[in-house]
Enzyme design. Sequence first.
Site: not given
Ligand code: PMT
Length: 409
Positions: A210, A289, A343
């Site tokens: 991403n 690959k 969560k």
């Molecule tokens: O890195 P930058 O370019 O500065 O951009 C910042 C950002 C946009 C990445 C950041 O601000 C942000 O939003 N990060 C969270 C991205 C994300 O994965 O969001 P989500 O809504 O999909 O997940 C919710 C939460 O669960 C997040 O805290 C994520 O870290 C966590 N998660 C997700 C998947 C997973 N398998 N385990 C997790 O703990």
Amino acid sequence: MTGQPTVLLGVTGGIAAYKAAELLRGFQKAGMEVRVMMTEAATRFVTPLTFETLSGHQVHVGEMLRADSTIAHIEEGNVADIMVIAPATANTLAKMAAGFADNLLTATYLAYAGTVVVAPSMNTNMWRHPATQSNVAVLRERGVYVVEPGAGELACGVYGSGRMADPESIVAEVKYRLQVERKTDLRGLHVVITSGGTREPIDAVRYIGNRSSGKMGAALARGAFDRGAVVHLVKANVDLPRAPGVTEIETPTAAEMYQEVMRLLPETDILIMAAAVADYSVVAPAGGKIGKSHADLSVSLVPTTDILCEVATRKEGKQYVVGFAAEYGMEGLARARDKLERKNLDMIVFNDISRSDIGFNSDYNEVVILTPQGESRVERAPKETIAEIILDHIARELRSRREEFLPVT
Ligand code: PMT
């Protein structure tokens, strides 16, 4: 909740009470939010309505026994970043030194865990009296900051010391204290921050990834370190300069990030998951690959472990856990709220990733901070500023959790 520092202004019954209105305006001009609490005696000099009108908030007055006040002495203290008692009469200083909690203001002082500033105001002889001087010395010893009264003509017509310091000096002291405090409010705490975007290999050279740059996580790590925390930055595929003082750990994939967060968890006080963690990984990545010979190619995906959900089951109530919600459009706010609950988080930071001027790979962000207690919108600002505001919220919350109050009966 707001991003501005909140001052709890306690007004006691001295002639200088009228100057507290000017002081309140001074705090507001300096960008602070003000809540006011008055003793009964203070209301004989200035009405609560004056402070209500100026502050835009209800003013809490007087005795502990009023039904609505029993909570106010805890609630008001919880939202305040600093408590200022101005004017502070000889009587109130004596009660503070002796630990009395016989009115709302003194009870709030006892229950308050943050920084306290007092601006004494009284007749010269009262100020010089050994009893007052010894009370002030006791308060100083306990960490209360005293803005010394100035000399001048007092209300009683006498010339001497005891006149409340002018509002500008009190505002300057409070600004300084807030700055100093902010620098150390996470001192000694172990903070783990995740940043960047994980990459899930398809083969030896290709991956599902991403656009996360790691900037949001880096700003949080720098901010937490500057405030005295011991910081581990668990980062995935980030190409940014190293933050001084921060321990950085590379975890390119979701599985590696999961392992690292779990390894650090027992020693963690605050976990902030700013990383964009892949929700799916490839079942069996190819060793070499994959060539172009395939007419079509499909890969099987399997959900990754949700790190935050795992943390919720293992954290044993100690850690303060913050998630981020990367949602497409403002309608995602409801989903963020849902994630906060599902969560079992202490806070979730919503950002709208449909916008190109904030969020992914931008130097800016605009967020909504959601906690079980409420929500706060933070306008578009550099990620460093957003990080400061998030850390302010966390520090304030932790401070209120450390409070241990025994109700006065
Ligand atoms: O890195 P930058 O370019 O500065 O951009 C910042 C950002 C946009 C990445 C950041 O601000 C942000 O939003 N990060 C969270 C991205 C994300 O994965 O969001 P989500 O809504 O999909 O997940 C919710 C939460 O669960 C997040 O805290 C994520 O870290 C966590 N998660 C997700 C998947 C997973 N398998 N385990 C997790 O703990």
